[in-house]
Design a protein around this motif. Structure first.
Motif, PDB file in Angstrom:
ATOM      1  N   ASN A 118       0.249  -1.236   0.377  1.00 13.70           N
ATOM      2  CA  ASN A 118       0.176   0.264   0.484  1.00 13.70           C
ATOM      3  C   ASN A 118       1.154   1.500  -0.560  1.00 13.70           C
ATOM      4  OD1 ASN A 118      -2.269  -1.301  -0.356  1.00 13.70           O
ATOM      5  ND2 ASN A 118      -1.749  -1.763   1.780  1.00 13.70           N
ATOM      6  N   ALA A 119       2.285   1.165  -0.985  1.00 18.55           N
ATOM      7  CA  ALA A 119       2.870   2.768  -0.993  1.00 18.55           C
ATOM      8  C   ALA A 119       2.241   3.194  -1.700  1.00 18.55           C
ATOM      9  CB  ALA A 119       3.898   2.240  -1.264  1.00 18.55           C
ATOM     10  N   TRP A 120       2.777   4.790  -1.590  1.00 17.11           N
ATOM     11  CA  TRP A 120       2.086   6.072  -2.604  1.00 17.11           C
ATOM     12  C   TRP A 120       3.266   7.032  -1.550  1.00 17.11           C
ATOM     13  CZ3 TRP A 120       0.130  10.127   0.680  1.00 17.11           C
ATOM     14  CH2 TRP A 120       0.078  10.145   2.365  1.00 17.11           C
ATOM     15  N   PRO A 121       3.133   7.965  -3.252  1.00 16.80           N
ATOM     16  CA  PRO A 121       3.859   9.201  -2.576  1.00 16.80           C
ATOM     17  C   PRO A 121       3.543  10.333  -1.675  1.00 16.80           C
ATOM     18  CG  PRO A 121       3.473   9.237  -4.817  1.00 16.80           C
ATOM     19  CD  PRO A 121       3.146   8.038  -4.238  1.00 16.80           C
ATOM     20  N   THR A 122       5.049  10.517  -0.425  1.00 14.22           N
ATOM     21  CA  THR A 122       4.505  11.534  -0.612  1.00 14.22           C
ATOM     22  C   THR A 122       5.252  12.695  -0.008  1.00 14.22           C
ATOM     23  OG1 THR A 122       6.137  11.208   1.871  1.00 14.22           O
ATOM     24  CG2 THR A 122       3.971   9.876   2.180  1.00 14.22           C
ATOM     25  N   LYS A 123       5.899  12.892  -0.975  1.00 18.96           N
ATOM     26  CA  LYS A 123       6.928  13.754  -1.096  1.00 18.96           C
ATOM     27  C   LYS A 123       8.095  13.645  -2.226  1.00 18.96           C
ATOM     28  CE  LYS A 123      10.302  16.956   0.965  1.00 18.96           C
ATOM     29  NZ  LYS A 123      10.997  17.509   2.750  1.00 18.96           N
ATOM     30  N   ILE A 124       8.328  14.630  -3.470  1.00 22.18           N
ATOM     31  CA  ILE A 124       8.951  14.491  -4.450  1.00 22.18           C
ATOM     32  C   ILE A 124      10.113  15.769  -4.101  1.00 22.18           C
ATOM     33  CG2 ILE A 124       9.709  14.219  -7.351  1.00 22.18           C
ATOM     34  CD1 ILE A 124       7.193  12.827  -6.968  1.00 22.18           C
ATOM     35  N   THR A 125      10.687  15.743  -4.063  1.00 18.38           N
ATOM     36  CA  THR A 125      12.582  16.401  -4.214  1.00 18.38           C
ATOM     37  C   THR A 125      13.200  16.381  -5.730  1.00 18.38           C
ATOM     38  OG1 THR A 125      12.052  16.021  -1.911  1.00 18.38           O
ATOM     39  CG2 THR A 125      14.254  18.044  -3.261  1.00 18.38           C
ATOM     40  N   GLY A 126      12.635  17.481  -6.161  1.00 17.30           N
ATOM     41  CA  GLY A 126      13.853  17.843  -7.533  1.00 17.30           C
ATOM     42  C   GLY A 126      15.300  17.798  -7.653  1.00 17.30           C
ATOM     43  N   THR A 127      15.756  17.968  -8.497  1.00 11.04           N
ATOM     44  CA  THR A 127      17.082  18.150  -8.516  1.00 11.04           C
ATOM     45  C   THR A 127      17.669  19.182  -8.361  1.00 11.04           C
ATOM     46  OG1 THR A 127      19.631  17.757  -9.125  1.00 11.04           O
ATOM     47  CG2 THR A 127      17.606  18.227 -10.797  1.00 11.04           C
TER      48      THR A 127
END
Length: 154
Positions: A118-127
């Motif tokens: 049951n995984a889901w993204p909480t945060k994405i940090t761009g380069t």
């Protein structure tokens, strides 16, 4: 004389530099630079019987808690897969997936596997971008999950 590992039955710890991640049907065998945060913690419940002769509490296992898993990956041309997964999250609607993190041996066979349910993204940090740098562009994704199951390869 040093042990070169040629003796029958010699065992060595697994190297951690060859691994891949599967995010579901269309996202298999993705290479990452780094995966961290595969933690499990069991909360402690303290309890004392009212008529206990001991002047202390009993400690019992409580609810299991899992840390968010952080993954770092190089940025590729026309690959916005993680950003698209993040965009699928709307009010009370989450695109949950089963994520498999596979540790591979020298032949590419799975030696150990971590399954995030049951995984889901909480945060994405761009380069970060620097004009005076010669480093590879790296995105970071943080994934929440509800269960971590570890299995050994075949």
């Amino acid at each position: 004389m040093a042990d070169d590992g040629s003796k029958q039955g010699a065992t060595w710890p697994l190297p951690k530099f060859r691994f891949e991640v599967d995010f579901g049907t269309q996202l298999k065998g993705i290479a990452f630079q780094e995966v961290s945060g595969m933690d499990k913690e069991v909360q402690v419940i303290e309890y004392r019987h009212s008529n206990s002769a001991l002047f202390s509490t009993i400690k019992m296992p409580g609810i299991a808690k899992y840390s968010n898993v952080t993954m770092k990956r190089g940025v590729f041309v026309n690959d916005n897969t993680f950003w698209a997964w993040m965009d699928e999250i709307k009010m009370n609607t989450i695109a949950r997936r089963t994520v498999l993190i596979k540790l591979l041996d020298e032949a590419g066979a799975v030696t150990m596997q971590w399954q995030l349910n049951n995984a889901w993204p909480t945060k994405i940090t761009g380069t970060d971008l620097k004009s005076d740098s010669n480093e590879v562009a790296v995105d970071t994704i943080e994934i929440a999950h509800e269960q971590l199951i570890i299995t050994n390869g075949s």
